[in-house]
Scaffold this motif. Structure first.
Motif, PDB file in Angstrom:
ATOM      1  N   GLU A  55      40.871 -84.524  35.444  1.00 31.64           N
ATOM      2  CA  GLU A  55      41.940 -85.249  36.159  1.00 31.64           C
ATOM      3  C   GLU A  55      41.574 -86.735  36.292  1.00 31.64           C
ATOM      4  OE1 GLU A  55      44.072 -82.578  39.310  1.00 31.64           O
ATOM      5  OE2 GLU A  55      41.956 -82.021  39.208  1.00 31.64           O
ATOM      6  N   GLU A  56      42.568 -87.538  36.178  1.00 30.25           N
ATOM      7  CA  GLU A  56      42.375 -88.994  36.193  1.00 30.25           C
ATOM      8  C   GLU A  56      43.181 -89.621  37.333  1.00 30.25           C
ATOM      9  OE1 GLU A  56      40.671 -90.931  33.737  1.00 30.25           O
ATOM     10  OE2 GLU A  56      39.871 -89.072  32.903  1.00 30.25           O
TER      11      GLU A  56
ATOM     12  N   VAL B  88      31.230 -67.022  37.801  1.00 34.96           N
ATOM     13  CA  VAL B  88      31.410 -67.067  36.350  1.00 34.96           C
ATOM     14  C   VAL B  88      31.095 -65.706  35.744  1.00 34.96           C
ATOM     15  CG1 VAL B  88      30.444 -68.041  34.226  1.00 34.96           C
ATOM     16  CG2 VAL B  88      31.003 -69.539  36.144  1.00 34.96           C
TER      17      VAL B  88
ATOM     18  N   LEU C  58      38.811 -68.978  35.110  1.00 34.84           N
ATOM     19  CA  LEU C  58      38.852 -70.356  35.598  1.00 34.84           C
ATOM     20  C   LEU C  58      39.262 -70.431  37.049  1.00 34.84           C
ATOM     21  CD1 LEU C  58      38.262 -73.103  34.334  1.00 34.84           C
ATOM     22  CD2 LEU C  58      40.708 -73.343  33.887  1.00 34.84           C
TER      23      LEU C  58
ATOM     24  N   GLU D 170      27.281 -82.690  38.478  1.00 36.54           N
ATOM     25  CA  GLU D 170      28.133 -82.469  37.304  1.00 36.54           C
ATOM     26  C   GLU D 170      28.931 -83.707  36.900  1.00 36.54           C
ATOM     27  OE1 GLU D 170      28.650 -80.124  35.044  1.00 36.54           O
ATOM     28  OE2 GLU D 170      26.981 -78.960  35.863  1.00 36.54           O
TER      29      GLU D 170
ATOM     30  N   LYS E 224      26.516 -72.705  31.137  1.00 35.50           N
ATOM     31  CA  LYS E 224      27.712 -71.888  31.314  1.00 35.50           C
ATOM     32  C   LYS E 224      28.565 -72.428  32.463  1.00 35.50           C
ATOM     33  CE  LYS E 224      28.642 -66.932  31.133  1.00 35.50           C
ATOM     34  NZ  LYS E 224      28.017 -65.621  31.360  1.00 35.50           N
ATOM     35  N   ILE E 225      27.904 -72.761  33.525  1.00 34.10           N
ATOM     36  CA  ILE E 225      28.612 -73.294  34.706  1.00 34.10           C
ATOM     37  C   ILE E 225      29.218 -74.653  34.368  1.00 34.10           C
ATOM     38  CG2 ILE E 225      28.308 -74.145  37.081  1.00 34.10           C
ATOM     39  CD1 ILE E 225      26.103 -72.012  37.406  1.00 34.10           C
ATOM     40  N   SER E 226      28.453 -75.465  33.687  1.00 38.82           N
ATOM     41  CA  SER E 226      28.947 -76.798  33.322  1.00 38.82           C
ATOM     42  C   SER E 226      30.180 -76.685  32.436  1.00 38.82           C
ATOM     43  CB  SER E 226      27.859 -77.572  32.579  1.00 38.82           C
ATOM     44  OG  SER E 226      26.821 -77.892  33.466  1.00 38.82           O
TER      45      SER E 226
ATOM     46  N   ARG F 156      37.995 -83.191  44.403  1.00 38.52           N
ATOM     47  CA  ARG F 156      37.484 -81.840  44.604  1.00 38.52           C
ATOM     48  C   ARG F 156      36.680 -81.706  45.896  1.00 38.52           C
ATOM     49  NH1 ARG F 156      36.703 -81.368  38.145  1.00 38.52           N
ATOM     50  NH2 ARG F 156      38.900 -80.923  37.770  1.00 38.52           N
TER      51      ARG F 156
ATOM     52  N   ARG G 100      35.703 -94.299  36.648  1.00 41.64           N
ATOM     53  CA  ARG G 100      36.921 -93.950  37.379  1.00 41.64           C
ATOM     54  C   ARG G 100      37.202 -92.448  37.384  1.00 41.64           C
ATOM     55  NH1 ARG G 100      40.946 -93.374  33.345  1.00 41.64           N
ATOM     56  NH2 ARG G 100      42.761 -93.614  34.689  1.00 41.64           N
TER      57      ARG G 100
ATOM     58  N   ASP H 267      22.752 -75.273  34.283  1.00 40.09           N
ATOM     59  CA  ASP H 267      23.252 -74.030  33.693  1.00 40.09           C
ATOM     60  C   ASP H 267      24.437 -74.400  32.798  1.00 40.09           C
ATOM     61  OD1 ASP H 267      24.397 -71.596  33.046  1.00 40.09           O
ATOM     62  OD2 ASP H 267      23.842 -70.686  34.977  1.00 40.09           O
TER      63      ASP H 267
ATOM     64  N   PHE I 153      36.468 -69.442  39.115  1.00 40.42           N
ATOM     65  CA  PHE I 153      35.480 -70.524  39.236  1.00 40.42           C
ATOM     66  C   PHE I 153      35.949 -71.575  40.234  1.00 40.42           C
ATOM     67  CE2 PHE I 153      33.574 -74.570  38.062  1.00 40.42           C
ATOM     68  CZ  PHE I 153      32.222 -74.227  38.029  1.00 40.42           C
TER      69      PHE I 153
ATOM     70  N   TYR J 279      36.934 -90.095  40.628  1.00 38.13           N
ATOM     71  CA  TYR J 279      38.199 -89.571  41.124  1.00 38.13           C
ATOM     72  C   TYR J 279      38.117 -88.054  41.300  1.00 38.13           C
ATOM     73  CZ  TYR J 279      43.180 -88.516  41.398  1.00 38.13           C
ATOM     74  OH  TYR J 279      44.412 -88.044  41.796  1.00 38.13           O
ATOM     75  N   ARG J 280      37.550 -87.363  40.336  1.00 35.38           N
ATOM     76  CA  ARG J 280      37.422 -85.900  40.427  1.00 35.38           C
ATOM     77  C   ARG J 280      36.456 -85.506  41.545  1.00 35.38           C
ATOM     78  NH1 ARG J 280      37.897 -86.772  34.913  1.00 35.38           N
ATOM     79  NH2 ARG J 280      35.645 -86.882  34.584  1.00 35.38           N
TER      80      ARG J 280
ATOM     81  N   ARG K  18      32.271 -74.189  32.231  1.00 33.74           N
ATOM     82  CA  ARG K  18      33.399 -73.688  33.017  1.00 33.74           C
ATOM     83  C   ARG K  18      33.989 -74.783  33.910  1.00 33.74           C
ATOM     84  NH1 ARG K  18      34.599 -68.433  33.964  1.00 33.74           N
ATOM     85  NH2 ARG K  18      33.985 -68.262  31.808  1.00 33.74           N
ATOM     86  N   TYR K  19      33.076 -75.567  34.413  1.00 32.40           N
ATOM     87  CA  TYR K  19      33.541 -76.665  35.277  1.00 32.40           C
ATOM     88  C   TYR K  19      34.398 -77.639  34.457  1.00 32.40           C
ATOM     89  CZ  TYR K  19      33.591 -80.763  38.296  1.00 32.40           C
ATOM     90  OH  TYR K  19      34.018 -81.826  39.043  1.00 32.40           O
ATOM     91  N   ARG K  20      34.005 -77.918  33.219  1.00 33.10           N
ATOM     92  CA  ARG K  20      34.763 -78.840  32.370  1.00 33.10           C
ATOM     93  C   ARG K  20      36.140 -78.268  32.057  1.00 33.10           C
ATOM     94  NH1 ARG K  20      32.363 -82.949  33.836  1.00 33.10           N
ATOM     95  NH2 ARG K  20      30.125 -82.795  33.641  1.00 33.10           N
ATOM     96  N   GLU K  21      36.196 -76.986  32.036  1.00 33.25           N
ATOM     97  CA  GLU K  21      37.483 -76.360  31.717  1.00 33.25           C
ATOM     98  C   GLU K  21      38.518 -76.554  32.828  1.00 33.25           C
ATOM     99  OE1 GLU K  21      36.529 -72.298  30.863  1.00 33.25           O
ATOM    100  OE2 GLU K  21      35.567 -72.783  28.969  1.00 33.25           O
ATOM    101  N   LEU K  22      38.009 -76.943  33.987  1.00 30.79           N
ATOM    102  CA  LEU K  22      38.952 -77.175  35.096  1.00 30.79           C
ATOM    103  C   LEU K  22      39.906 -78.322  34.780  1.00 30.79           C
ATOM    104  CD1 LEU K  22      36.681 -76.854  38.279  1.00 30.79           C
ATOM    105  CD2 LEU K  22      38.437 -75.263  37.538  1.00 30.79           C
ATOM    106  N   GLY K  23      39.489 -79.178  33.876  1.00 28.38           N
ATOM    107  CA  GLY K  23      40.366 -80.287  33.476  1.00 28.38           C
ATOM    108  C   GLY K  23      39.844 -81.622  33.976  1.00 28.38           C
TER     109      GLY K  23
END
Lengths: 168, 280
Positions: free
Chosen positions: B18-19, A166, A109, A131, B7-9, A29, A20, B5, A112, A24-25, B11-16
């Motif tokens: 969302e559920e 980045v 952030l 990802e 670093k990119i991964s 996005r 889920r 990469d 990014f 969802y993300r 940073r992407y996780r830092e976006l949050g």
């Protein structure tokens, strides 16, 4: 999914919990609009429920799930008069590129995020599939209906642009 | 791999993470459960009356099945008397006769005893020998009397009766064949408008009818005769009358003939048989 197809409703709960958030993300996005994303997210799961009797384990369930999501996204873009494939080229500078957002973009952030949003739709989709869903280039190609080389290329371009954001 | 990469991964996780909203989760999960339950109910009750245009399918199918079942039952009931194969009748007939004729050597001996001189007997066929025995033992040999008074049969009289019955059956067959031949000849005569004298013989009948039809008729006639053999058939009855007539018992023969005509008013007695059974 096979258990759910056989009538085990609990199996669906497990599948849903596992996928889920990522789905969802991915949808959110890709669309950037929460309401539209929620609607499309629900549509994806409804398609899964409806198509349970036709499900054949030819590929990973994840690939099948994101194939459905991709098809619905294409439909969505088509309704809006846009084409996902044509967006392989660079997007026009978005409204987030205004001076106010540029100022906020100092934060990594935000930069990014801006880079991600600025990605062509196909490249962004390839990146998000990689990802969020953990798909390989071959699986991305299968989910999006393209060949593996094109999927690799999109992913490579997306990575290069995001890396630049980045590193800034 | 160039696509990977860290670093990119990161940073992407830092976006949050969302559920989806909880309400959306509930809606999807309940839809999934409803779908499974609905499928189970559909499987458990497959004869749920469909709605709309197909509403009348089940009643129509049920009515069709009932009509078919009734039709088949009626057909089977009508066909039952004819269903008995000639072979079965023959077997039943033989089974009925067998216990009586079990001691076979004895009748042969008795026949020899009753026959005064084998050389003086002009007809050496079994039928004629049977008739001689009948003449010597009239009480046991007369068919009408035999059927009326079931005295315990001796092997000799059984043999004689069997032979006589066979002869009667053959006579009846001949008569029937002659009748068929005569009818065919008459048809032919009427069609050709010729004044040729009809020859009521078997070959004419064979020429008039195709071979399979003849064969079928013959089988049917045999089966019919065999089926009635034990139940006092008209031919057998007539043969019995003829025997009475030959023995000079004309009173009994007249009585039997009158009874026969009362019982079988529509029976066509062949001319040859008529000569034998009627008083001259």
């Amino acid at each position: 999914m096979l258990a759910y197809r056989g009538g085990d409703a609990g199996a669906f709960d497990t599948l849903y919990r596992r996928h889920r958030g990522a789905l969802y993300r991915f949808v959110l996005r890709s669309l950037k609009h929460r309401a539209a994303a929620e609607e499309l997210f629900q549509d994806v799961w409804m398609r899964v429920i409806e198509a349970r009797s036709r499900y054949a384990p030819q590929a990973r369930f994840t690939t099948w799930l994101y194939t459905i999501a991709h098809n619905l996204l294409v439909d969505h873009w088509r309704k809006k008069g846009l084409a996902l494939v044509s967006l392989d080229t660079e997007d026009l500078p978005s409204e987030s590129a205004n001076p106010a957002r540029q100022a906020e973009a100092r934060e990594a952030l935000a930069r990014f995020m801006q880079a991600l949003e600025a990605l062509p739709a196909a490249q962004r989709e390839a990146f998000l599939l990689h990802e969020e869903a953990g798909l390989t280039a071959a699986e991305i190609a299968a989910a999006t209906g393209t060949n593996e080389e094109a999927a690799k290329s999109r992913l490579r371009y997306a990575m290069a642009k995001l890396k630049a954001a980045v590193d800034d | 791999m160039t696509e990977q990469d860290p670093k990119i991964s990161r940073r992407y996780r830092e976006l949050g993470g969302e559920e989806p909203p909880r309400a959306l989760d509930q809606a999807i999960l309940s839809a999934a459960h409803r779908a499974v339950e609905g499928a189970k109910h559909a499987r458990a009750a497959p004869l749920v009356a469909p709605g709309g245009r197909s509403r009348w399918y089940f009643p129509l199918a049920a009515a069709a099945v009932i009509v078919l079942a009734v039709a088949v039952t009626v057909h089977v009931q009508r066909e039952q008397p004819d269903a008995e194969a000639p072979g079965e009748v023959l077997m039943r007939d033989r089974a009925a006769v067998k216990p009586e004729s079990a001691p076979q050597p004895a009748p042969a001996r008795k026949l020899q005893e009753f026959t005064p001189d084998p050389k003086t007997v002009p007809d050496s066929t079994a039928a004629s020998r049977g008739r001689e025995i009948q003449e010597q033992q009239p009480a046991a040999s007369a068919p009408a009397e035999a059927s009326k008074a079931p005295a315990p049969p001796t092997p000799a009289t059984d043999e004689a009766r069997m032979k006589r019955d066979e002869a009667a059956l053959a006579g009846a067959r001949d008569a029937a064949r002659k009748d068929a031949g005569r009818a065919a000849a008459a048809r032919e005569q009427a069609a050709e408008q010729a004044s040729v004298q009809a020859a009521p013989t078997a070959p004419v009948a064979a020429a008039a009818k195709p071979a399979p039809a003849l064969l079928r008729d013959e089988v049917a006639r045999q089966s019919s005769a065999l089926a009635k053999f034990t139940a006092h058939s008209p031919e057998q009855w007539l043969q019995g009358i003829a025997d009475l007539r030959r023995q000079g018992r004309h009173g009994e023969a007249d009585k039997e003939l009158a009874e026969f005509r009362k019982r079988h008013p529509d029976y066509r007695i062949s001319e040859s048989m008529l000569e034998k059974v009627e008083k001259k």
